[in-house]
Design a protein around this motif. Sequence first.
Motif, PDB file in Angstrom:
ATOM      1  N   GLY A   1       0.802  -1.212   0.000  1.00 15.98           N
ATOM      2  CA  GLY A   1       0.000   0.000   0.000  1.00 15.98           C
ATOM      3  C   GLY A   1       0.833   1.260   0.000  1.00 15.98           C
ATOM      4  N   LEU A   2       0.151   2.384  -0.168  1.00 14.25           N
ATOM      5  CA  LEU A   2       0.835   3.670  -0.263  1.00 14.25           C
ATOM      6  C   LEU A   2       1.554   4.062   1.021  1.00 14.25           C
ATOM      7  N   GLY A   3       1.163   3.514   2.141  1.00 22.53           N
ATOM      8  CA  GLY A   3       1.783   3.858   3.421  1.00 22.53           C
ATOM      9  C   GLY A   3       3.215   3.403   3.580  1.00 22.53           C
ATOM     10  N   VAL A   4       3.708   2.597   2.661  1.00 21.47           N
ATOM     11  CA  VAL A   4       5.086   2.108   2.782  1.00 21.47           C
ATOM     12  C   VAL A   4       5.969   2.480   1.592  1.00 21.47           C
TER      13      VAL A   4
ATOM     14  N   ASP B   1      18.180  17.993 -12.270  1.00 22.32           N
ATOM     15  CA  ASP B   1      19.569  18.422 -12.422  1.00 22.32           C
ATOM     16  C   ASP B   1      19.986  19.443 -11.370  1.00 22.32           C
ATOM     17  N   GLU B   2      19.047  20.251 -10.911  1.00 20.16           N
ATOM     18  CA  GLU B   2      19.388  21.339  -9.995  1.00 20.16           C
ATOM     19  C   GLU B   2      18.756  21.216  -8.621  1.00 20.16           C
ATOM     20  N   CYS B   3      17.760  20.376  -8.468  1.00 20.57           N
ATOM     21  CA  CYS B   3      17.123  20.230  -7.156  1.00 20.57           C
ATOM     22  C   CYS B   3      16.478  18.853  -7.048  1.00 20.57           C
ATOM     23  N   ALA B   4      16.076  18.515  -5.830  1.00 23.75           N
ATOM     24  CA  ALA B   4      15.425  17.235  -5.583  1.00 23.75           C
ATOM     25  C   ALA B   4      14.365  17.414  -4.508  1.00 23.75           C
ATOM     26  N   MET B   5      13.323  16.600  -4.565  1.00 19.30           N
ATOM     27  CA  MET B   5      12.252  16.639  -3.586  1.00 19.30           C
ATOM     28  C   MET B   5      11.942  15.209  -3.153  1.00 19.30           C
ATOM     29  N   PHE B   6      11.755  15.011  -1.871  1.00 15.11           N
ATOM     30  CA  PHE B   6      11.506  13.686  -1.308  1.00 15.11           C
ATOM     31  C   PHE B   6      10.256  13.760  -0.452  1.00 15.11           C
ATOM     32  N   GLU B   7       9.354  12.788  -0.613  1.00 16.48           N
ATOM     33  CA  GLU B   7       8.112  12.800   0.151  1.00 16.48           C
ATOM     34  C   GLU B   7       7.505  11.405   0.192  1.00 16.48           C
ATOM     35  N   ALA B   8       6.577  11.230   1.127  1.00 12.46           N
ATOM     36  CA  ALA B   8       5.799  10.008   1.161  1.00 12.46           C
ATOM     37  C   ALA B   8       4.789  10.065   0.021  1.00 12.46           C
ATOM     38  N   VAL B   9       4.583   8.981  -0.672  1.00  9.56           N
ATOM     39  CA  VAL B   9       3.682   8.956  -1.818  1.00  9.56           C
ATOM     40  C   VAL B   9       2.242   9.211  -1.396  1.00  9.56           C
ATOM     41  N   HIS B  10       1.859   8.761  -0.214  1.00  2.71           N
ATOM     42  CA  HIS B  10       0.463   8.830   0.198  1.00  2.71           C
ATOM     43  C   HIS B  10      -0.038  10.242   0.468  1.00  2.71           C
ATOM     44  N   GLY B  11       0.830  11.215   0.539  1.00  2.00           N
ATOM     45  CA  GLY B  11       0.399  12.589   0.795  1.00  2.00           C
ATOM     46  C   GLY B  11       0.041  12.802   2.252  1.00  2.00           C
TER      47      GLY B  11
ATOM     48  N   ASP C   1      -7.676  10.700   5.576  1.00  2.00           N
ATOM     49  CA  ASP C   1      -8.612   9.689   6.064  1.00  2.00           C
ATOM     50  C   ASP C   1      -8.271   9.179   7.456  1.00  2.00           C
ATOM     51  N   ILE C   2      -7.028   9.367   7.919  1.00  2.00           N
ATOM     52  CA  ILE C   2      -6.674   8.925   9.270  1.00  2.00           C
ATOM     53  C   ILE C   2      -6.362  10.091  10.200  1.00  2.00           C
ATOM     54  N   ALA C   3      -6.518  11.311   9.730  1.00  2.00           N
ATOM     55  CA  ALA C   3      -6.225  12.490  10.557  1.00  2.00           C
ATOM     56  C   ALA C   3      -7.091  12.485  11.818  1.00  2.00           C
ATOM     57  N   GLY C   4      -6.444  12.712  12.954  1.00  2.00           N
ATOM     58  CA  GLY C   4      -7.151  12.811  14.225  1.00  2.00           C
ATOM     59  C   GLY C   4      -7.564  11.492  14.845  1.00  2.00           C
ATOM     60  N   LYS C   5      -7.159  10.374  14.277  1.00  2.00           N
ATOM     61  CA  LYS C   5      -7.556   9.064  14.806  1.00  2.00           C
ATOM     62  C   LYS C   5      -6.529   8.466  15.756  1.00  2.00           C
ATOM     63  N   GLY C   6      -5.403   9.143  15.952  1.00  2.00           N
ATOM     64  CA  GLY C   6      -4.426   8.669  16.929  1.00  2.00           C
ATOM     65  C   GLY C   6      -3.471   7.601  16.431  1.00  2.00           C
ATOM     66  N   PHE C   7      -3.414   7.391  15.138  1.00  2.00           N
ATOM     67  CA  PHE C   7      -2.429   6.451  14.609  1.00  2.00           C
ATOM     68  C   PHE C   7      -1.961   6.925  13.245  1.00  2.00           C
ATOM     69  N   ALA C   8      -0.772   6.544  12.911  1.00  2.00           N
ATOM     70  CA  ALA C   8      -0.203   6.858  11.603  1.00  2.00           C
ATOM     71  C   ALA C   8       0.938   5.892  11.350  1.00  2.00           C
ATOM     72  N   ASN C   9       1.264   5.696  10.093  1.00  2.00           N
ATOM     73  CA  ASN C   9       2.368   4.833   9.718  1.00  2.00           C
ATOM     74  C   ASN C   9       3.443   5.708   9.083  1.00  2.00           C
ATOM     75  N   PRO C  10       4.548   5.935   9.789  1.00  2.00           N
ATOM     76  CA  PRO C  10       5.596   6.815   9.269  1.00  2.00           C
ATOM     77  C   PRO C  10       6.560   6.134   8.299  1.00  2.00           C
TER      78      PRO C  10
ATOM     79  N   PRO D   1       2.589  -3.378   7.944  1.00  2.00           N
ATOM     80  CA  PRO D   1       2.216  -2.033   8.390  1.00  2.00           C
ATOM     81  C   PRO D   1       0.744  -1.743   8.141  1.00  2.00           C
ATOM     82  N   VAL D   2       0.166  -0.897   8.959  1.00  2.00           N
ATOM     83  CA  VAL D   2      -1.224  -0.478   8.785  1.00  2.00           C
ATOM     84  C   VAL D   2      -1.285   0.580   7.698  1.00  2.00           C
ATOM     85  N   THR D   3      -2.058   0.311   6.654  1.00  2.00           N
ATOM     86  CA  THR D   3      -2.278   1.294   5.596  1.00  2.00           C
ATOM     87  C   THR D   3      -3.744   1.240   5.213  1.00  2.00           C
ATOM     88  N   SER D   4      -4.204   2.258   4.541  1.00  2.00           N
ATOM     89  CA  SER D   4      -5.605   2.261   4.115  1.00  2.00           C
ATOM     90  C   SER D   4      -5.877   1.135   3.116  1.00  2.00           C
TER      91      SER D   4
END
Length: 98
Positions: free
Chosen positions: A11-14, A22-32, A36-45, A83-86
């Motif tokens: 899943g997207l959580g992993v 050529d001049e810059c780079a950006m790194f991020e989690a794919v899931h954004g 859908d899990i905001a405020g629920k007290g759990f997350a998968n980092p 891991p827990v993912t949606s």
Amino acid sequence: MSDLAAGLVGGLGVVPSANIGDECAMFEAVHGTAPDIAGKGFANPTALLMSSILMLDHLDERTNAERIQDALETSTARLNTRPVTSAAKPAPRNSRTR
């Protein structure tokens, strides 16, 4: 492409992401932001940690990348579960298959 690959690994959580130019780079989690899990007290980092490993490798900070990778592998091994993912929802029970 990243969404397709995410289905193969749990899943997207992993899934980490790196956009390297050529001049810059950006790194991020794919899931954004995972609203859908905001405020629920759990997350998968996992995806965020893996993206930071990619960034540190890109910056030639291999020692620090390895430290995070080792910690991630150790903690995942202790869980002895996926891991827990949606995308990792349990299949519905079918009364005929009990």
